[in-house]
Design a protein around this motif. Structure first.
Motif, mmCIF file in Angstrom:
data_model
loop_
_atom_site.group_PDB
_atom_site.id
_atom_site.type_symbol
_atom_site.label_atom_id
_atom_site.label_comp_id
_atom_site.label_asym_id
_atom_site.label_seq_id
_atom_site.Cartn_x
_atom_site.Cartn_y
_atom_site.Cartn_z
ATOM 1 N N ASP A 202 -0.204 -15.177 -1.795
ATOM 2 C CA ASP A 202 -1.130 -14.551 -2.748
ATOM 3 C C ASP A 202 -1.838 -13.357 -2.118
ATOM 4 O O ASP A 202 -2.062 -12.337 -2.762
ATOM 5 C CB ASP A 202 -2.162 -15.573 -3.238
ATOM 6 N N ASP A 205 0.510 -10.478 -1.844
ATOM 7 C CA ASP A 205 0.760 -9.923 -3.172
ATOM 8 C C ASP A 205 -0.346 -8.966 -3.614
ATOM 9 O O ASP A 205 -0.125 -8.075 -4.422
ATOM 10 C CB ASP A 205 0.877 -11.060 -4.193
ATOM 11 N N GLN A 206 -1.553 -9.210 -3.081
ATOM 12 C CA GLN A 206 -2.694 -8.400 -3.510
ATOM 13 C C GLN A 206 -2.721 -7.015 -2.871
ATOM 14 O O GLN A 206 -3.446 -6.144 -3.321
ATOM 15 C CB GLN A 206 -4.004 -9.122 -3.179
ATOM 16 N N LYS A 322 -12.382 -11.423 -0.851
ATOM 17 C CA LYS A 322 -12.471 -11.402 -2.299
ATOM 18 C C LYS A 322 -13.539 -10.415 -2.749
ATOM 19 O O LYS A 322 -13.375 -9.678 -3.707
ATOM 20 C CB LYS A 322 -12.805 -12.805 -2.806
#
Lengths: 324, 297
Positions: A202, A205-206, A322
């Protein structure tokens, strides 16, 4: 929807007596949400409190020596945490050593190399591995993996290194039964791989595609793109993912109980049986009472402290990314 | 994510002759290593499933579902009481965890948002999510088993609920956050108070996601063993609807029977292991299918 239209109808037909929707219900709902959220807080505090409460007599009895003593004698009521703590740390570190490269390999494969049509099924296979219960890994480890491991790794390696300095003690199996600290580490590695791999995937992918494309554009090979562009970009969150895996490996119970051998002996060889905090609690708790119960609770306390420090670091690392 | 697919498959090195051999070798080694790592994962999953099917199917029989677990040394028997006990325990766990989890998730997404308290709770919930389940077992033991003086089904259910709750909190919050703020504003503009907007607008929009969270939680607790060791323990007798005593359940049964010296017990453990793994894998697949329309929207 019906509730809404009902209310609109209600307010339209009774304009004079309209008092608005009851504020009481709203307050109750809000309070319920608030209370449920606070419950999470209380549960965590309760866990800490109950374990400290249970382990306190052992800490008072043995003091700091509890941490440094390798005794675990039910007859003389002498207890120490050293063997279990060492086993916990050793098996978890072995798990990271084996599991992290594999996890990163899978993450890179899934994000960079895998053909489009295979991404979903392969990704799903890896994720399904994460949902297999730990007791099944334990059975697999004990009945399938351990015999193979004993025959094809422990015996040949032991024969090879026997008598050698350092390696001879590190990699010598006195009883090549297949169970031991290294077996536990390998099973733990298999268990944390899907976990770490899917988070790392993940994170990779970012990363904006532009970065990758420009690296390829100046002629980089896939390895160079991964090494110099992707890994530096995602490093903080990948370390966070690894720490989450570590947290899981430290507290894993059933799988380890099956394959670590459950011996209270401090051994230099990774092939020898040992025990971890969690496996010892699982093994002895039901028959324990008195000081043994307190000592087990005290072990739980130590596990709590270790895993929570690791998990807090992990969450801070994954969180910071994040926010950025 | 999917749109990037054609781009992410690495371009083949068109002019291999112009790439220095050492770089090419490093690249090939990496590609092969990554492929091998992935194959390893698939092989392990395949090997686990194969083991369960080979060993488990042998023990699969109607008696499994009609007879209780046998005593030590006695022949035959089934695992009906363990299946029933597991159903009861997971039901208690989910029934307790769902309202608490959904409400707490609602608080974090709707009321708390960016408040300090919500931040703290979100952080602690994430930690509880990956806390070792054995510690939760110790907690419930101290909280319920010791004061009540006996292992009990209730304690097992509560332990499972504590494990399920953070999963539901997390997914509920994540799913509610995906609901566009304009929907809430539209509801509020009609004069609906916050609780009604949440119940009839936000929850409804996020329902598939919330259900996914509950299924994931179910899959998570269905195979949990460690906390049940100290709470529900086991019971060889036929299930007697007594939640105040130890209660048979699949995970603890598997643990005890797999390590027992009796061949028929081991056989039952394999059958139970097959049953529980198939159930959990099915739940996980269902959860992923349910979540799909949510993402596509």
């Amino acid at each position: 929807m019906t509730a809404l239209t009902d209310q609109i109808a209600l307010t339209a037909s009774q304009p004079a007596t309209r008092r608005g929707p009851s504020k009481g219900g709203d307050a109750v709902f809000r309070a319920a949400a608030y209370g449920s959220a606070l419950l999470v807080l209380f549960v965590l505090a309760g866990i800490l409190g109950s374990i400290i409460y249970g382990g306190w007599p052992a800490f008072r009895e043995f003091g700091f020596g509890f941490l440094t003593s390798s005794a675990w004698n039910i007859g003389t009521e002498q207890y120490g945490a050293l063997v279990a703590v060492t086993g916990t740390l050793a098996s978890a570190l072995l798990a990271l050593l084996i599991g992290v490269p594999i996890s990163l390999g899978i993450a890179v494969y899934l994000t960079q190399l895998c053909p489009g049509w295979a991404r979903k099924p392969v990704g799903m296979t890896i994720e399904l591995l994460a949902s297999v219960p730990s007791i099944i890994y334990g059975m697999w480890g004990l009945f399938i993996f351990a015999p193979l491991f004993a025959r094809f790794v422990q015996v040949p390696v032991s024969n090879l290194v026997e008598g050698m300095p350092v390696v001879g003690t590190l990699l010598y199996a006195r009883v090549p039964s297949g169970v031991g600290v290294l077996t536990a580490g390998i099973i733990l590695a298999i268990m944390i791989v899907p976990f770490v791999a899917s988070i790392a995937r993940d994170m990779l992918d970012q990363i904006p595609t532009v970065l990758r494309e420009s690296a390829y554009g100046i002629g980089c090979t896939t390895w160079e793109v991964v090494r110099h562009v992707l890994v530096p970009q995602a490093s903080v969150s990948i370390i966070g993912a690894i720490m989450l895996g570590l947290g899981r490996a430290l507290g894993e119970t059933m799988a380890v109980t099956f394959v670590i051998g459950n011996a209270n002996r401090l051994s230099a060889s990774v092939f020898d049986p040992g025990s971890t905090i969690a496996s010892r609690i699982a093994n002895e708790f039901n028959e324990a009472d008195g000081m043994q119960l307190n000592a087990l609770m005290a072990l739980g306390c130590i596990l709590f402290v270790i895993t929570f420090i690791v998990l807090i670091i992990a969450r801070l690392l994954t969180r910071r990314v994040k926010a950025a | 994510m999917d749109a990037a697919n054609p781009m992410t498959a690495a371009p083949p090195l068109a002019q291999r002759s112009r790439v220095r051999p050492s770089r090419r070798t490093a690249d090939r080694v990496l590609r092969t290593a990554c492929l091998l790592a992935t194959l390893l994962g698939a092989v392990v999953l395949g090997s686990i499933l194969l083991m369960l099917i080979v060993e488990g199917l042998r023990g699969l029989s109607p008696a499994l579902f009609t007879h209780p677990t046998p005593g030590p040394g006695s022949e035959g028997g089934g695992i009906a009481n363990a299946i029933l006990g597991s159903l009861v325990l997971t039901t208690i766990g989910i029934v307790v965890a769902t309202p608490i989890g959904v409400m707490a998730g609602t608080f974090l997404a709707e009321y708390g948002r960016t408040s300090k308290l919500a931040d703290v709770i979100r952080f602690l919930n994430d930690i509880l999510l990956s806390a070792p389940s054995i510690l939760i077992g110790l907690f419930v033991y101290t909280l319920m088993v010791r004061p009540m003086g006996t292992y009990s089904g209730w304690a097992g259910g509560v332990a499972l609920a504590i494990i399920a709750t953070p999963v539901i909190v997390r997914t509920t919050e994540d799913m509610l956050r995906l609901v566009p703020g304009t929907l809430r504003e539209a509801g509020a503009a009609l004069g609906a108070p916050a609780s009604i907007v949440i119940r009839s607008v936000t929850w409804r929009a996020a329902s598939a996601g919330i259900v996914t969270g509950v299924i994931l939680a179910l899959a998570r607790i269905a195979g949990e063993t460690a906390p049940l060791l100290f709470t529900a323990l086991n019971n060889n007798s036929w299930f007697n609807a007594n939640l105040m005593g130890g209660i048979a359940n699949l995970p603890v049964m598997i643990y005890q029977f797999a390590l027992s010296p009796y061949p028929n017990w081991q056989q039952l453990a394999w059958a139970g292991a097959l049953l529980i793994t198939v159930t959990i894998l099915a739940l996980s697949v269902i959860a992923r299918v349910v979540i799909k329309p949510q993402r596509a929207r």
